[in-house]
Design a protein around this motif. Structure first.
Motif, PDB file in Angstrom:
ATOM      1  N   VAL A 129       0.810  -1.060  -0.015  1.00 53.81           N
ATOM      2  CA  VAL A 129      -0.062   0.015   0.058  1.00 53.81           C
ATOM      3  C   VAL A 129       0.986   1.249  -0.163  1.00 53.81           C
ATOM      4  N   ILE A 130       0.355   2.478  -0.402  1.00 53.09           N
ATOM      5  CA  ILE A 130       1.154   3.558  -0.271  1.00 53.09           C
ATOM      6  C   ILE A 130       1.512   3.947   1.198  1.00 53.09           C
ATOM      7  N   THR A 131       2.478   4.718   1.427  1.00 51.02           N
ATOM      8  CA  THR A 131       3.005   4.739   2.654  1.00 51.02           C
ATOM      9  C   THR A 131       2.045   5.727   3.460  1.00 51.02           C
ATOM     10  N   LEU A 132       1.534   6.821   3.018  1.00 49.65           N
ATOM     11  CA  LEU A 132       0.539   7.517   3.511  1.00 49.65           C
ATOM     12  C   LEU A 132      -0.557   6.746   4.166  1.00 49.65           C
ATOM     13  N   GLN A 133      -0.959   5.736   3.300  1.00 52.68           N
ATOM     14  CA  GLN A 133      -2.169   4.880   3.807  1.00 52.68           C
ATOM     15  C   GLN A 133      -1.719   4.055   4.982  1.00 52.68           C
ATOM     16  N   ALA A 134      -0.556   3.325   4.898  1.00 53.19           N
ATOM     17  CA  ALA A 134      -0.193   2.560   6.064  1.00 53.19           C
ATOM     18  C   ALA A 134      -0.097   3.558   7.551  1.00 53.19           C
ATOM     19  N   HIS A 135       0.529   4.629   7.070  1.00 52.96           N
ATOM     20  CA  HIS A 135       0.804   5.329   8.388  1.00 52.96           C
ATOM     21  C   HIS A 135      -0.437   5.856   8.897  1.00 52.96           C
ATOM     22  N   ALA A 136      -1.532   6.044   8.156  1.00 53.11           N
ATOM     23  CA  ALA A 136      -2.779   6.506   8.820  1.00 53.11           C
ATOM     24  C   ALA A 136      -3.375   5.156   9.531  1.00 53.11           C
ATOM     25  N   SER A 137      -3.324   4.198   9.178  1.00 54.26           N
ATOM     26  CA  SER A 137      -3.722   2.923   9.970  1.00 54.26           C
ATOM     27  C   SER A 137      -3.104   2.866  11.083  1.00 54.26           C
ATOM     28  N   TRP A 138      -1.477   2.883  11.127  1.00 53.45           N
ATOM     29  CA  TRP A 138      -0.911   2.846  12.398  1.00 53.45           C
ATOM     30  C   TRP A 138      -1.298   3.963  13.353  1.00 53.45           C
ATOM     31  N   ARG A 139      -1.496   4.986  12.799  1.00 50.17           N
ATOM     32  CA  ARG A 139      -1.989   6.253  13.690  1.00 50.17           C
ATOM     33  C   ARG A 139      -3.373   5.807  14.406  1.00 50.17           C
ATOM     34  N   TRP A 140      -4.174   5.225  13.450  1.00 51.37           N
ATOM     35  CA  TRP A 140      -5.588   4.965  14.053  1.00 51.37           C
ATOM     36  C   TRP A 140      -5.484   3.727  15.059  1.00 51.37           C
ATOM     37  N   LEU A 141      -4.763   2.850  14.692  1.00 46.36           N
ATOM     38  CA  LEU A 141      -4.620   1.671  15.547  1.00 46.36           C
ATOM     39  C   LEU A 141      -4.095   1.901  17.056  1.00 46.36           C
ATOM     40  N   LEU A 142      -3.006   2.800  17.061  1.00 44.98           N
ATOM     41  CA  LEU A 142      -2.145   2.880  18.038  1.00 44.98           C
ATOM     42  C   LEU A 142      -3.231   3.952  18.965  1.00 44.98           C
ATOM     43  N   GLN A 143      -4.005   4.797  18.410  1.00 45.29           N
ATOM     44  CA  GLN A 143      -4.729   5.857  19.035  1.00 45.29           C
ATOM     45  C   GLN A 143      -6.012   5.188  19.700  1.00 45.29           C
ATOM     46  N   ARG A 144      -6.412   4.077  18.984  1.00 46.24           N
ATOM     47  CA  ARG A 144      -7.567   3.200  19.726  1.00 46.24           C
ATOM     48  C   ARG A 144      -7.139   2.289  20.588  1.00 46.24           C
ATOM     49  N   TYR A 145      -5.833   1.526  20.322  1.00 41.52           N
ATOM     50  CA  TYR A 145      -5.610   0.225  21.177  1.00 41.52           C
ATOM     51  C   TYR A 145      -4.201   0.396  21.806  1.00 41.52           C
ATOM     52  N   GLY A 146      -3.594   1.441  21.697  1.00 38.59           N
ATOM     53  CA  GLY A 146      -2.278   1.861  22.457  1.00 38.59           C
ATOM     54  C   GLY A 146      -2.556   2.497  23.815  1.00 38.59           C
ATOM     55  N   THR A 147      -1.775   2.082  24.694  1.00 34.47           N
ATOM     56  CA  THR A 147      -2.201   2.878  26.142  1.00 34.47           C
ATOM     57  C   THR A 147      -1.143   4.175  26.183  1.00 34.47           C
ATOM     58  N   ASP A 148      -1.636   4.933  27.160  1.00 31.58           N
ATOM     59  CA  ASP A 148      -1.234   6.276  27.356  1.00 31.58           C
ATOM     60  C   ASP A 148       0.149   6.086  27.737  1.00 31.58           C
ATOM     61  N   ALA A 149       1.243   7.103  27.216  1.00 30.49           N
ATOM     62  CA  ALA A 149       2.784   6.989  27.330  1.00 30.49           C
ATOM     63  C   ALA A 149       2.817   7.560  28.876  1.00 30.49           C
ATOM     64  N   PRO A 150       3.764   6.768  29.492  1.00 30.64           N
ATOM     65  CA  PRO A 150       4.305   7.239  31.134  1.00 30.64           C
ATOM     66  C   PRO A 150       4.987   8.545  30.652  1.00 30.64           C
ATOM     67  N   PRO A 152       6.311  12.758  31.520  1.00 28.80           N
ATOM     68  CA  PRO A 152       5.694  14.134  31.091  1.00 28.80           C
ATOM     69  C   PRO A 152       6.022  14.419  29.743  1.00 28.80           C
ATOM     70  N   VAL A 153       5.467  13.807  28.847  1.00 31.56           N
ATOM     71  CA  VAL A 153       5.363  13.676  27.514  1.00 31.56           C
ATOM     72  C   VAL A 153       4.859  15.304  27.077  1.00 31.56           C
ATOM     73  N   PRO A 154       5.335  15.746  25.944  1.00 30.77           N
ATOM     74  CA  PRO A 154       5.151  17.241  25.942  1.00 30.77           C
ATOM     75  C   PRO A 154       3.629  17.218  25.020  1.00 30.77           C
ATOM     76  N   ARG A 155       3.259  16.162  24.487  1.00 30.31           N
ATOM     77  CA  ARG A 155       1.933  16.257  23.893  1.00 30.31           C
ATOM     78  C   ARG A 155       1.500  14.549  24.184  1.00 30.31           C
ATOM     79  N   PRO A 156       0.166  14.323  24.079  1.00 34.91           N
ATOM     80  CA  PRO A 156      -0.158  12.983  24.205  1.00 34.91           C
ATOM     81  C   PRO A 156       0.504  11.940  23.257  1.00 34.91           C
ATOM     82  N   MET A 157       0.992  10.843  23.788  1.00 35.85           N
ATOM     83  CA  MET A 157       1.685   9.750  23.006  1.00 35.85           C
ATOM     84  C   MET A 157       0.906   8.500  23.355  1.00 35.85           C
ATOM     85  N   LYS A 158       1.430   7.581  22.515  1.00 33.49           N
ATOM     86  CA  LYS A 158       0.859   6.266  22.837  1.00 33.49           C
ATOM     87  C   LYS A 158       1.758   5.128  22.763  1.00 33.49           C
ATOM     88  N   VAL A 159       1.748   4.254  23.633  1.00 32.06           N
ATOM     89  CA  VAL A 159       3.006   3.036  23.663  1.00 32.06           C
ATOM     90  C   VAL A 159       1.958   1.578  22.751  1.00 32.06           C
TER      91      VAL A 159
END
Length: 303
Positions: A129-150, A152-159
């Motif tokens: 698939v094109i890279t932009l499409q894969a990156h969008a999937s990665w972002r969606w999956l981590l935002q939905r199924y990742g856990t909040d990063a431990p 003092p992150v400068p903005r919200p991140m996911k593990v």
């Protein structure tokens, strides 16, 4: 205060941002952030999640700070993450474009995360698939199924999710993320053998590739993409890439090449072929005339 910290002098000249930048999966990667010159990265270690902050205090001094249950392991692994196991000594540029790129990028190292399964998931998402499409999937999956990063992150991140959590993602959620059934099945099946996959970090490059390609849906291209990041393999070439052979062909010979032709052209740098690709890319050499078909965008959510 950081839970764990380490300051060290790399064995070789190291440009932090250039070295670890290859670990970022596109703009907005929830697991990777550059803020005020510092690199923030999340990972999941054997002892739990961790957020690591990397800074270049001086041209020859790096610092790592980490938070979370996996902070100690993350800090201990930080020098390898920043390319400390990468040895550029055997590399001979041989030709003027590479000599110039090598001179202009003396701090480009090959990172090693040692987290094989963690690197495998986004590599599978990027299959066919094109890279932009894969990156969008990665972002969606981590935002939905990742856990909040431990930490003092400068903005919200996911593990990233655990292997068990990846395996439990239902089919309709993969669909919503724009991931077709073939790639989602590959990830779910691999997640069930994550321990065996992570053992590849202790194997030779050849043994690691053989281990990874035993699993359905994981071929030479995916194994190379993992080796470049998780294993710090300076020789791993992404054979089968939609663009790479043509780009390398134009950089080295001014024409399109097939994969076999690319491998033959890179043979003088055997053992250092991925370094050649990185250097050509850093010098803007991995470009070719804009002609011919492009990999199409396929919206799997519409199926």
């Amino acid at each position: 205060m950081a839970e764990h910290a380490l300051e060290w002098r790399p064995r070789h000249p190291t440009d932090l941002l250039q070295t670890v930048g290859s670990l970022r999966r596109g703009p907005g990667d929830p697991a990777f952030l550059v803020d005020a010159g510092a690199v923030w990265r999340t990972t999941r270690t054997a002892t739990g999640p961790a957020t690591i902050r990397l800074t270049q205090l001086a041209p020859d001094v790096l610092r790592a700070q980490a938070w979370g249950a996996g902070a100690a392991l993350a800090v201990a692994q930080a020098p390898e993450l920043c390319g400390d196991r990468d040895d550029p000594a055997p590399f001979d540029p041989l030709i003027d474009p590479l000599r110039d790129a090598h001179r202009r990028n003396p701090g480009l190292r090959i990172p090693r995360t040692a987290a094989v399964f963690e690197a495998l998931v986004p590599a599978i998402l990027e299959q066919k698939v094109i890279t932009l499409q894969a990156h969008a999937s990665w972002r969606w999956l981590l935002q939905r199924y990742g856990t909040d990063a431990p930490g003092p992150v400068p903005r919200p991140m996911k593990v990233v999710p655990t292997p068990a959590e990846w395996a439990r993602i239902p089919s309709w959620e993969w669909h919503r993320a724009g991931v077709d059934p073939r790639r989602s099945r590959t990830i779910v099946e691999a997640a069930r053998f994550a321990d065996r996959i992570d053992e590849a970090s202790a194997l030779s490059p050849e043994q690691a590739a053989a281990r990874l390609t035993l699993f359905p849906g994981i071929g030479a291209w995916t194994a190379a993409e993992v080796a470049q990041r998780a294993l710090g393999d300076a020789d791993a070439v992404s054979v089968g890439d939609y663009h790479l052979a043509k780009q390398v062909g134009h950089a080295l010979a001014g024409r399109d090449m097939t994969d076999d032709e690319m491998l033959a052209a890179l043979e003088p740098w055997a053992g250092q072929r991925y370094r050649v690709v990185r250097l050509l890319g850093s010098a803007g050499g991995l470009r070719r005339p804009r002609r011919g078909p492009k990999l199409p965008f396929v919206d799997h959510r519409a199926r």
